[in-house]
Write a protein that holds these residues in place. Structure first.
Motif, PDB file in Angstrom:
ATOM      1  N   ALA A 282      13.544 -43.031  62.670  1.00 29.52           N
ATOM      2  CA  ALA A 282      13.513 -41.762  63.393  1.00 29.52           C
ATOM      3  C   ALA A 282      12.336 -40.913  62.949  1.00 29.52           C
ATOM      4  O   ALA A 282      12.105 -40.727  61.753  1.00 29.52           O
ATOM      5  CB  ALA A 282      14.818 -41.002  63.153  1.00 29.52           C
ATOM      6  N   GLY A 283      11.575 -40.422  63.924  1.00 24.49           N
ATOM      7  CA  GLY A 283      10.492 -39.492  63.642  1.00 24.49           C
ATOM      8  C   GLY A 283       9.189 -40.107  63.206  1.00 24.49           C
ATOM      9  O   GLY A 283       8.239 -39.387  62.893  1.00 24.49           O
ATOM     10  N   LEU A 284       9.095 -41.432  63.187  1.00 27.46           N
ATOM     11  CA  LEU A 284       7.856 -42.079  62.778  1.00 27.46           C
ATOM     12  C   LEU A 284       6.977 -42.385  63.993  1.00 27.46           C
ATOM     13  O   LEU A 284       7.469 -42.725  65.069  1.00 27.46           O
ATOM     14  CB  LEU A 284       8.135 -43.373  62.015  1.00 27.46           C
ATOM     15  N   ILE A 285       5.681 -42.274  63.807  1.00 24.10           N
ATOM     16  CA  ILE A 285       4.699 -42.583  64.843  1.00 24.10           C
ATOM     17  C   ILE A 285       3.986 -43.864  64.440  1.00 24.10           C
ATOM     18  O   ILE A 285       3.307 -43.909  63.412  1.00 24.10           O
ATOM     19  CB  ILE A 285       3.678 -41.433  64.995  1.00 24.10           C
ATOM     20  N   GLU A 287       2.321 -45.983  66.961  1.00 28.65           N
ATOM     21  CA  GLU A 287       1.273 -46.348  67.905  1.00 28.65           C
ATOM     22  C   GLU A 287       0.014 -45.537  67.620  1.00 28.65           C
ATOM     23  O   GLU A 287       0.072 -44.324  67.403  1.00 28.65           O
ATOM     24  CB  GLU A 287       1.734 -46.092  69.349  1.00 28.65           C
ATOM     25  N   ALA A 288      -1.135 -46.207  67.677  1.00 28.78           N
ATOM     26  CA  ALA A 288      -2.401 -45.571  67.301  1.00 28.78           C
ATOM     27  C   ALA A 288      -2.745 -44.371  68.174  1.00 28.78           C
ATOM     28  O   ALA A 288      -3.423 -43.445  67.721  1.00 28.78           O
ATOM     29  CB  ALA A 288      -3.528 -46.601  67.335  1.00 28.78           C
ATOM     30  N   TYR A 289      -2.293 -44.372  69.430  1.00 25.98           N
ATOM     31  CA  TYR A 289      -2.673 -43.295  70.341  1.00 25.98           C
ATOM     32  C   TYR A 289      -1.448 -42.547  70.885  1.00 25.98           C
ATOM     33  O   TYR A 289      -1.448 -42.051  72.002  1.00 25.98           O
ATOM     34  CB  TYR A 289      -3.533 -43.852  71.485  1.00 25.98           C
ATOM     35  N   ASP A 290      -0.417 -42.468  70.080  1.00 28.29           N
ATOM     36  CA  ASP A 290       0.767 -41.707  70.454  1.00 28.29           C
ATOM     37  C   ASP A 290       0.370 -40.251  70.729  1.00 28.29           C
ATOM     38  O   ASP A 290      -0.366 -39.642  69.944  1.00 28.29           O
ATOM     39  CB  ASP A 290       1.787 -41.757  69.316  1.00 28.29           C
ATOM     40  N   PRO A 291       0.841 -39.653  71.836  1.00 30.98           N
ATOM     41  CA  PRO A 291       0.483 -38.255  72.138  1.00 30.98           C
ATOM     42  C   PRO A 291       0.839 -37.271  71.029  1.00 30.98           C
ATOM     43  O   PRO A 291       0.175 -36.237  70.878  1.00 30.98           O
ATOM     44  CB  PRO A 291       1.293 -37.961  73.410  1.00 30.98           C
ATOM     45  N   ALA A 292       1.867 -37.579  70.235  1.00 30.37           N
ATOM     46  CA  ALA A 292       2.273 -36.664  69.169  1.00 30.37           C
ATOM     47  C   ALA A 292       1.187 -36.488  68.118  1.00 30.37           C
ATOM     48  O   ALA A 292       1.178 -35.489  67.380  1.00 30.37           O
ATOM     49  CB  ALA A 292       3.557 -37.157  68.507  1.00 30.37           C
ATOM     50  N   LEU A 293       0.246 -37.436  68.040  1.00 29.97           N
ATOM     51  CA  LEU A 293      -0.848 -37.318  67.089  1.00 29.97           C
ATOM     52  C   LEU A 293      -1.841 -36.237  67.486  1.00 29.97           C
ATOM     53  O   LEU A 293      -2.666 -35.819  66.682  1.00 29.97           O
ATOM     54  CB  LEU A 293      -1.581 -38.656  66.963  1.00 29.97           C
ATOM     55  N   ARG A 294      -1.765 -35.781  68.718  1.00 33.76           N
ATOM     56  CA  ARG A 294      -2.721 -34.782  69.205  1.00 33.76           C
ATOM     57  C   ARG A 294      -2.297 -33.356  68.880  1.00 33.76           C
ATOM     58  O   ARG A 294      -3.036 -32.422  69.159  1.00 33.76           O
ATOM     59  CB  ARG A 294      -2.879 -34.913  70.719  1.00 33.76           C
TER      60      ARG A 294
END
Length: 387
Positions: A282-285, A287-294
């Motif tokens: 839960a709560g981990l990102i 994917e290299a281009y996950d929108p949450a990284l922005r």
């Protein structure tokens, strides 16, 4: 022991900060690394003595949230048993060190970090609480964009250099000189008037006209900066993002269950050492281009008493609408705790709604004021200048 921090200071374990959900207790991993037993122990302490939520900060620290005055002493006892507690609060505040997570066994990174930690413990330097160091000695620099005032890096020939933040070039040093030169640079900063009222940063001091002495300047050019770091598998292990820099204790405990150490980064990511598959929790990102990284968002209301809005809910709603090259910062107040620098889009919550800043920080003049959450979510193009 649990007195709240003065505004503008960074919290610690021995000097926690009062927030809307209780005391925030910051844990500073030695060498930027937690072994599997420490990871498991921290997850247990967060569950038992906090509200179970753990922050991953832009200073490469972990924060246990929701600690009460009565549970703080028990938490400190637990941290001491895990060898995660400094001898006193002054030592803790000086030990503000970023360490590249991409070191390899047998290189000099961990030894340099340990030597710097010991030197700072034995020092009497009265450094500002946000003053920090970086050990970024890989073949490319990964911490160049992160907050540090004195940097230990590599030059173009592969030798070590020590560089003042804000100076383009650094001083070439032998291995045995790196830490002493770094502390000499910090001492010069203090004695030359860089620290005033518990505040001050090296780059601002140099920009204001302070000139480095010849003995601490240099002509060594540092290694190039590494391309943007993203979640994925690296030779050192699996690097994963933590959505909005916060995870439940159960997620931290899953890392411990894998038996791998964790390296903590200032990018709200953690590296699961030697892991060859991407974890899922839960709560981990992953994917290299996950929108949450922005997007960057502080704790927001109701977790922070200073915040005027629930920043993370708004950030999550807006993330898919932000272009891949842009960065959105949603701040619950004008302090900008989660991100002190500029972003393509900055939303600052106020008592009258959200102020919008483009290409600036929470301290810059907004181009629009008093936007409601419905205004923004209903018409996200307004963030980029659309109507």
């Amino acid at each position: 022991m649990s007195a709240a921090m003065v505004k503008g200071w960074c919290p610690g374990a021995l000097r926690p900060m009062q927030s809307g959900d209780g005391l925030v207790v910051r844990v500073r991993p030695f060498g930027g690394r937690l072994d599997a037993a420490q990871v498991s122990g921290l997850a247990h302490l967060a569950d038992r003595h906090g509200n179970g939520l753990i922050d991953v900060t832009s200073r490469a620290n972990l924060q246990i949230r929701g600690v009460s005055d009565s549970s703080h002493r028990l938490l400190l006892d637990g941290l001491a048993q895990l060898a995660l507690l400094d001898p006193d609060a002054d030592t803790e505040s000086r030990r503000n060190i970023l360490v590249t997570p991409f070191w390899r066994a047998g290189d000099e990174t961990q030894a340099l970090a340990a030597e710097l930690e010991e030197a700072l413990e034995n020092s009497v330097l009265a450094l500002p609480t946000k003053f920090g160091f970086a050990v970024d000695d890989g073949s490319s620099r990964v911490l160049a964009g992160d907050s540090a005032d004195v940097r230990i890096e590599r030059d173009r020939a592969g030798g070590l250099l020590v560089r003042a933040d804000g100076a383009r070039l650094g001083r070439s040093v032998a291995r045995g000189e790196a830490v002493t030169t770094a502390l000499a640079l910090a001492n010069w900063f203090v004695t030359s008037g860089g620290a005033r009222g518990g505040r001050g940063r090296m780059a601002a001091h140099l920009a204001a006209g302070a000139e480095l002495p010849e003995a601490l300047g240099g002509e060594a050019e540092p290694m190039p900066v590494m391309a943007a770091v993203r979640p994925g598998l690296y030779p050192q292990g699996a690097l994963v993002g933590v959505a909005f820099g916060q995870m439940p204790h159960a997620t931290l405990n899953q890392f411990a269950g894998c038996g791998h150490a964790l390296r903590i980064t200032p990018w709200r990511m953690v590296l699961s050492e030697d892991k060859r598959t991407m974890p899922s929790a839960a709560g981990l990102i992953t994917e290299a281009y996950d929108p949450a990284l922005r997007v960057i968002a502080c704790s927001g209301a109701p977790r922070c008493r200073e915040a005027h809005a629930d920043t993370r809910a708004l950030a999550a709603a807006l993330a898919p609408n932000i272009g891949a090259a842009a960065r959105l910062h949603v701040s619950g107040c004008a302090k900008g705790c989660a991100h002190s620098g500029a972003a393509a889009i900055t939303l600052v919550a106020t008592g009258a709604g959200f102020d919008l800043v483009r290409g600036g920080s929470t301290r810059d003049e907004p181009i629009l004021r008093g936007l409601s959450r419905d205004d923004i979510v209903g018409n996200p193009s307004i963030l980029l200048g659309g109507h």
